[in-house]
Every structure is written in C-alpha cells, then in structure tokens.
Design a protein around this motif. Sequence first.
Motif, PDB file in Angstrom:
ATOM      1  N   GLU A   1       0.649  -1.244  -0.201  1.00 54.55           N
ATOM      2  CA  GLU A   1       0.263  -0.134   0.110  1.00 54.55           C
ATOM      3  C   GLU A   1       0.997   1.309  -0.530  1.00 54.55           C
ATOM      4  OE1 GLU A   1      -2.774   0.292   2.999  1.00 54.55           O
ATOM      5  OE2 GLU A   1      -3.561  -2.230   2.859  1.00 54.55           O
ATOM      6  N   ARG A   2       2.066   1.087   1.166  1.00 56.38           N
ATOM      7  CA  ARG A   2       2.743   2.741   1.046  1.00 56.38           C
ATOM      8  C   ARG A   2       3.516   2.677  -0.421  1.00 56.38           C
ATOM      9  NH1 ARG A   2       5.260   2.833   7.415  1.00 56.38           N
ATOM     10  NH2 ARG A   2       2.763   2.689   8.135  1.00 56.38           N
ATOM     11  N   LEU A   3       3.643   1.545  -1.234  1.00 56.45           N
ATOM     12  CA  LEU A   3       4.588   1.869  -2.280  1.00 56.45           C
ATOM     13  C   LEU A   3       4.339   2.095  -3.173  1.00 56.45           C
ATOM     14  CD1 LEU A   3       6.751  -1.524  -1.301  1.00 56.45           C
ATOM     15  CD2 LEU A   3       8.049   0.257  -1.835  1.00 56.45           C
ATOM     16  N   ALA A   4       2.787   1.508  -3.263  1.00 59.47           N
ATOM     17  CA  ALA A   4       1.979   2.356  -4.481  1.00 59.47           C
ATOM     18  C   ALA A   4       1.206   3.815  -4.306  1.00 59.47           C
ATOM     19  CB  ALA A   4       0.394   1.446  -4.495  1.00 59.47           C
ATOM     20  N   LEU A   5       1.335   4.083  -2.702  1.00 53.06           N
ATOM     21  CA  LEU A   5       0.972   5.837  -2.803  1.00 53.06           C
ATOM     22  C   LEU A   5       2.445   6.545  -3.139  1.00 53.06           C
ATOM     23  CD1 LEU A   5      -1.200   5.626   0.662  1.00 53.06           C
ATOM     24  CD2 LEU A   5      -1.812   6.234  -1.606  1.00 53.06           C
ATOM     25  N   GLN A   6       3.722   5.929  -2.632  1.00 56.84           N
ATOM     26  CA  GLN A   6       4.987   6.496  -3.028  1.00 56.84           C
ATOM     27  C   GLN A   6       5.183   6.496  -4.636  1.00 56.84           C
ATOM     28  OE1 GLN A   6       8.280   4.474  -0.739  1.00 56.84           O
ATOM     29  NE2 GLN A   6       9.882   5.992  -1.979  1.00 56.84           N
ATOM     30  N   PHE A   7       5.362   5.333  -5.175  1.00 55.57           N
ATOM     31  CA  PHE A   7       5.364   5.199  -6.210  1.00 55.57           C
ATOM     32  C   PHE A   7       4.275   5.711  -7.337  1.00 55.57           C
ATOM     33  CE2 PHE A   7       8.846   2.593  -4.823  1.00 55.57           C
ATOM     34  CZ  PHE A   7      10.105   4.106  -4.749  1.00 55.57           C
ATOM     35  N   ARG A   8       2.936   5.964  -6.983  1.00 56.30           N
ATOM     36  CA  ARG A   8       2.166   6.270  -7.866  1.00 56.30           C
ATOM     37  C   ARG A   8       1.879   5.317  -8.656  1.00 56.30           C
ATOM     38  NH1 ARG A   8       3.549  12.819  -9.580  1.00 56.30           N
ATOM     39  NH2 ARG A   8       2.816  13.359  -7.336  1.00 56.30           N
ATOM     40  N   TYR A   9       1.795   4.003  -8.235  1.00 61.28           N
ATOM     41  CA  TYR A   9       1.514   2.823  -8.993  1.00 61.28           C
ATOM     42  C   TYR A   9       0.291   1.507  -8.211  1.00 61.28           C
ATOM     43  CZ  TYR A   9       3.562  -0.064 -12.612  1.00 61.28           C
ATOM     44  OH  TYR A   9       3.706  -0.746 -14.032  1.00 61.28           O
ATOM     45  N   ASN A  10      -0.773   1.651  -8.892  1.00 58.69           N
ATOM     46  CA  ASN A  10      -1.546   0.855  -8.003  1.00 58.69           C
ATOM     47  C   ASN A  10      -1.376  -0.650  -8.371  1.00 58.69           C
ATOM     48  OD1 ASN A  10      -3.038   3.266  -6.768  1.00 58.69           O
ATOM     49  ND2 ASN A  10      -3.865   3.960  -8.512  1.00 58.69           N
ATOM     50  N   ASP A  11      -0.761  -1.275  -8.779  1.00 56.02           N
ATOM     51  CA  ASP A  11      -1.233  -2.253 -10.228  1.00 56.02           C
ATOM     52  C   ASP A  11      -0.471  -3.008  -8.846  1.00 56.02           C
ATOM     53  OD1 ASP A  11      -1.196  -4.027 -10.977  1.00 56.02           O
ATOM     54  OD2 ASP A  11      -1.025  -4.108 -12.788  1.00 56.02           O
ATOM     55  N   VAL A  12      -0.918  -3.685  -8.044  1.00 53.41           N
ATOM     56  CA  VAL A  12      -0.157  -4.242  -6.745  1.00 53.41           C
ATOM     57  C   VAL A  12       0.771  -5.813  -7.261  1.00 53.41           C
ATOM     58  CG1 VAL A  12      -0.244  -5.842  -4.305  1.00 53.41           C
ATOM     59  CG2 VAL A  12      -2.006  -3.823  -5.499  1.00 53.41           C
ATOM     60  N   SER A  13       0.207  -6.386  -8.919  1.00 55.99           N
ATOM     61  CA  SER A  13       1.001  -7.472  -9.236  1.00 55.99           C
ATOM     62  C   SER A  13       2.464  -6.333  -9.690  1.00 55.99           C
ATOM     63  CB  SER A  13      -0.072  -8.046 -10.188  1.00 55.99           C
ATOM     64  OG  SER A  13      -0.357  -6.480 -11.032  1.00 55.99           O
ATOM     65  N   LYS A  14       2.526  -5.606 -10.748  1.00 53.58           N
ATOM     66  CA  LYS A  14       3.597  -4.906 -11.179  1.00 53.58           C
ATOM     67  C   LYS A  14       4.123  -4.700 -10.062  1.00 53.58           C
ATOM     68  CE  LYS A  14       1.806  -4.206 -15.642  1.00 53.58           C
ATOM     69  NZ  LYS A  14       1.796  -4.276 -16.507  1.00 53.58           N
ATOM     70  N   LEU A  15       3.824  -3.965  -8.573  1.00 51.25           N
ATOM     71  CA  LEU A  15       5.018  -3.855  -8.028  1.00 51.25           C
ATOM     72  C   LEU A  15       5.849  -5.416  -7.025  1.00 51.25           C
ATOM     73  CD1 LEU A  15       2.903  -1.732  -5.401  1.00 51.25           C
ATOM     74  CD2 LEU A  15       5.210  -1.172  -6.593  1.00 51.25           C
ATOM     75  N   SER A  16       5.021  -6.499  -7.292  1.00 54.38           N
ATOM     76  CA  SER A  16       5.098  -7.792  -6.982  1.00 54.38           C
ATOM     77  C   SER A  16       6.424  -8.273  -7.244  1.00 54.38           C
ATOM     78  CB  SER A  16       4.303  -8.867  -6.400  1.00 54.38           C
ATOM     79  OG  SER A  16       3.018  -8.213  -5.666  1.00 54.38           O
ATOM     80  N   THR A  17       6.308  -7.580  -8.434  1.00 53.70           N
ATOM     81  CA  THR A  17       6.833  -8.111  -9.269  1.00 53.70           C
ATOM     82  C   THR A  17       8.088  -7.192 -10.041  1.00 53.70           C
ATOM     83  OG1 THR A  17       5.318  -8.540 -11.301  1.00 53.70           O
ATOM     84  CG2 THR A  17       7.773  -8.592 -12.488  1.00 53.70           C
ATOM     85  N   ALA A  18       8.019  -5.631  -9.628  1.00 55.08           N
ATOM     86  CA  ALA A  18       9.662  -5.055  -8.770  1.00 55.08           C
ATOM     87  C   ALA A  18      10.580  -6.064  -8.287  1.00 55.08           C
ATOM     88  CB  ALA A  18       9.114  -3.905  -9.523  1.00 55.08           C
ATOM     89  N   ILE A  19       9.643  -6.036  -6.785  1.00 57.42           N
ATOM     90  CA  ILE A  19      10.220  -6.628  -5.943  1.00 57.42           C
ATOM     91  C   ILE A  19      10.654  -7.871  -6.031  1.00 57.42           C
ATOM     92  CG2 ILE A  19       9.739  -7.030  -3.060  1.00 57.42           C
ATOM     93  CD1 ILE A  19       7.403  -5.275  -3.494  1.00 57.42           C
ATOM     94  N   SER A  20      10.172  -8.419  -6.556  1.00 63.75           N
ATOM     95  CA  SER A  20      11.357 -10.258  -7.121  1.00 63.75           C
ATOM     96  C   SER A  20      11.950  -9.873  -8.275  1.00 63.75           C
ATOM     97  CB  SER A  20      10.291 -10.429  -7.943  1.00 63.75           C
ATOM     98  OG  SER A  20       9.585 -10.082  -9.121  1.00 63.75           O
ATOM     99  N   MET A  21      12.154  -8.774  -8.738  1.00 65.54           N
ATOM    100  CA  MET A  21      12.868  -8.796  -9.667  1.00 65.54           C
ATOM    101  C   MET A  21      14.609  -8.004  -9.014  1.00 65.54           C
ATOM    102  SD  MET A  21      11.416  -6.803 -12.989  1.00 65.54           S
ATOM    103  CE  MET A  21      12.944  -5.406 -13.495  1.00 65.54           C
ATOM    104  N   TYR A  22      13.851  -7.281  -8.168  1.00 68.15           N
ATOM    105  CA  TYR A  22      15.613  -6.548  -7.465  1.00 68.15           C
ATOM    106  C   TYR A  22      15.398  -7.428  -5.600  1.00 68.15           C
ATOM    107  CZ  TYR A  22      17.030  -4.563  -2.204  1.00 68.15           C
ATOM    108  OH  TYR A  22      17.624  -3.645  -1.689  1.00 68.15           O
ATOM    109  N   GLU A  23      14.859  -8.554  -5.656  1.00 67.70           N
ATOM    110  CA  GLU A  23      15.081  -9.832  -5.217  1.00 67.70           C
ATOM    111  C   GLU A  23      16.371 -10.127  -5.500  1.00 67.70           C
ATOM    112  OE1 GLU A  23      13.988 -10.644  -1.352  1.00 67.70           O
ATOM    113  OE2 GLU A  23      13.427  -8.974  -1.432  1.00 67.70           O
ATOM    114  N   LYS A  24      16.252 -11.192  -7.054  1.00 70.32           N
ATOM    115  CA  LYS A  24      16.390 -11.972  -7.445  1.00 70.32           C
ATOM    116  C   LYS A  24      18.396 -10.954  -7.721  1.00 70.32           C
ATOM    117  CE  LYS A  24      16.696 -14.304 -12.187  1.00 70.32           C
ATOM    118  NZ  LYS A  24      16.030 -13.988 -13.556  1.00 70.32           N
ATOM    119  N   ALA A  25      18.296 -10.089  -8.088  1.00 70.68           N
ATOM    120  CA  ALA A  25      19.129  -8.253  -8.080  1.00 70.68           C
ATOM    121  C   ALA A  25      19.919  -9.218  -7.179  1.00 70.68           C
ATOM    122  CB  ALA A  25      19.153  -7.554  -8.958  1.00 70.68           C
ATOM    123  N   ARG A  26      19.208  -8.689  -5.885  1.00 73.15           N
ATOM    124  CA  ARG A  26      20.593  -8.210  -4.482  1.00 73.15           C
ATOM    125  C   ARG A  26      21.233 -10.152  -4.914  1.00 73.15           C
ATOM    126  NH1 ARG A  26      17.240  -7.391   0.330  1.00 73.15           N
ATOM    127  NH2 ARG A  26      16.756  -9.907   0.382  1.00 73.15           N
TER     128      ARG A  26
END
Length: 116
Positions: free
Chosen positions: A82-107
């Motif tokens: 919810e906070r990430l959606a507000l901060q990045f002005r992005y309401n599609d939760v599935s795309k936020l989850s994808t971005a988080i998984s991309m970050y986790e994989k890169a890390r």
Amino acid sequence: MAKLPQLEIVVSWAWDELHRGNRKKALELLAKAGDGPGARELRELVKKRGRQPFGAKHLWWDIGVENDLMRSQGISYAERLERLALQFRYNDVSKLSTAISMYEKAREEIQSLDFD
C-alpha cells in the motif's frame, strides 16, 4: 584526484517527472536544462518514437530498496505494498510484486559474486 561529473539538477528533476509520467512537465524542465552531457543524453532518449522507457517498472531498484527499509521496520507485506503504491503512484499491486522480486533476484546474484 579525478574531476567529478557536472551536477545537473534540472536534468534529474526532468528524469523524475518522466518516471512519474509527466512528459509535458519533463520537456519544460529539459528546455531549461542547458547543454550538459546529461541533458543531451535525456534529449536523445525523449525524442525517440514509441513507448518511452520511463515509469514505475523501471524503478524496480528503488521499489526494492524501499521495501527492504520497511521490512526492517517490521511492516507487514500488505502494508508495504500500500505504501509503495502511494509513494511510486502505482496502483497495480502485481507489478509492484514483480518489481520487488526483480530486486530480490538481483540482490541474490550480487551477494553470490565472489570478490576475492
């Protein structure tokens, strides 16, 4: 000591507006940016036709870092989304989850590298 690159604050503001989807405002800022190397690079990117490479899906690293910070504070996953959606002005939760998984994989890939 090597010379630091020129700081182009107006160009960074234009990048931010492009990532937020405000192309018109970004072009206005870019017109005021001068003729530094960052401004020239951004002008080349913006003048291309088709879908522009800006938006929340290109901010996956920033989204992942913010997610890690909130996780370390003990915030639940649903609340973080919810906070990430507000901060990045992005309401599609599935795309936020994808971005988080991309970050986790890169890390994980970075941590697996041996720097010895």
